[in-house]
Scaffold this active site. Structure first.
Site, PDB file in Angstrom:
ATOM      1  N   ASP A 133      -3.791   5.469  -0.557  1.00 57.16           N
ATOM      2  CA  ASP A 133      -3.369   4.370   0.303  1.00 57.16           C
ATOM      3  C   ASP A 133      -1.840   4.316   0.357  1.00 57.16           C
ATOM      4  O   ASP A 133      -1.153   4.748  -0.569  1.00 57.16           O
ATOM      5  CB  ASP A 133      -3.889   3.033  -0.234  1.00 57.16           C
ATOM      6  CG  ASP A 133      -5.390   2.887  -0.081  1.00 57.16           C
ATOM      7  OD1 ASP A 133      -5.975   3.629   0.721  1.00 57.16           O
ATOM      8  OD2 ASP A 133      -5.969   2.028  -0.778  1.00 57.16           O
ATOM      9  N   LYS A 134      -1.326   3.736   1.412  1.00 55.55           N
ATOM     10  CA  LYS A 134       0.122   3.637   1.598  1.00 55.55           C
ATOM     11  C   LYS A 134       0.806   3.029   0.370  1.00 55.55           C
ATOM     12  O   LYS A 134       1.852   3.513  -0.074  1.00 55.55           O
ATOM     13  CB  LYS A 134       0.424   2.793   2.839  1.00 55.55           C
ATOM     14  CG  LYS A 134       1.905   2.565   3.101  1.00 55.55           C
ATOM     15  CD  LYS A 134       2.118   1.728   4.350  1.00 55.55           C
ATOM     16  CE  LYS A 134       3.600   1.442   4.577  1.00 55.55           C
ATOM     17  NZ  LYS A 134       3.831   0.622   5.792  1.00 55.55           N
TER      18      LYS A 134
END
Length: 297
Positions: A133-134
């Site tokens: 995930d970012k």
């Protein structure tokens, strides 16, 4: 290209694909259908197609039309040889380029760093075997050859890769360790969320408490399966959401910084030497400072 024999009946194909293609957003799946890249029994079909037992599914990957600019993002390279690259991804950086946003991603740096990447025809993947995930920091495996890509992908599917994470959650635990067993599926209401549900895909998470106080716990996590947002969904499910996770948890004093989740180590079989290798990434400075603040170390 993905080939599969369908084993479920009377399910809309677009819904079936959201389960099969966990790394694809709903908009990307929609684009697959628009481009006639989803074929059943060698014929392009619509999203509303209802599956039949033993249908032959063929999915052609999208050609990513948006220009991806090679850019030196000065990402830490933990290890590199002729087959793989191990990157320590910082928090706040996308793994793959977004279709609707002009943000840098790990792919931008990889295209600057080397021209030797597996699956280079699909620039969006650029050899990256899995994703983070970012706002998750830590280790990513990048394959430089197609053989390496297929070898490591198989290991992920067979669950022979050991994936270890650190995180901080709300609350404390009576037991020093535990296992969360809760299937996960895409939330039918929210496009960006996953939920724990009995009709989801199998998901298992092991954890150990490193330290805790009355308000927070610092955890070491072994990810047995690798569902989208699995750690965030699972700890919210047991009422211990990650601090700062405004999507799955609660709005708190840490929301501006988002959650703290770090992919600390990876152990897998090297695609060429066939020997077991382990790589580790130290905690980011911001994570270390928060630990000192919360636990007064």
């Amino acid at each position: 290209m993905i080939k599969e024999i369908i084993k479920e009946e009377k399910i809309r194909l677009d819904i079936y694909l959201t389960k099969l293609l966990e790394d694809y957003s709903r908009s990307e799946i929609k684009e697959l259908f628009k481009a006639d890249n989803v074929l059943v029994n060698n014929k392009a079909v619509k999203p509303s197609y209802l599956t039949k037992l033993n249908d032959k599914l063929l999915i052609k990957e999208l050609t990513f039309e948006k220009e991806i600019i090679a850019k030196n993002l000065r990402l830490p390279i933990v290890y590199e040889d002729e087959a793989i690259i191990i990157i320590n991804k910082p928090k706040g950086l996308l793994t793959h380029p977004a279709t609707n946003k002009k943000e840098d991603s790990v792919v931008n740096h990889l295209l600057y760093h080397t021209t030797k990447l597996a699956n280079i025809v699909n620039l969006k993947k650029a050899g990256i075997v899995h994703r983070l995930d970012k706002d998750t920091s830590g280790l990513l495996i990048v394959a430089k050859t197609d053989d390496a890509y297929h070898s490591i992908s198989k290991q992920f599917k067979k669950r022979t890769i050991t994936k270890n994470y650190y995180t901080i959650v709300h609350g404390n635990f009576e037991a020093e360790s535990g296992t969360i067993i809760a299937p996960i599926k895409r939330d039918p209401i929210s496009k960006v969320k996953m939920i724990a549900s009995e009709d989801g895909k199998e998901a298992l998470t092991d954890f150990n408490v490193i330290k805790q106080n009355s308000n927070y716990a610092y955890l070491n996590i072994d990810l047995i399966t690798g569902r989208t947002h699995q750690i965030r969904v699972h700890f919210n499910y047991i009422k211990h959401p990650l601090i700062g996770d405004g999507v799955y948890g609660i709005k708190d004093d840490f929301s501006n910084d988002s959650f703290f989740l770090h992919a600390h180590s990876l152990t897998f079989t090297h695609p060429i030497t066939k020997k077991e290798v382990t790589f580790k990434a130290p905690l980011p400075q911001q994570f270390q400072e928060l630990l000192k603040e919360l636990f007064h170390d």
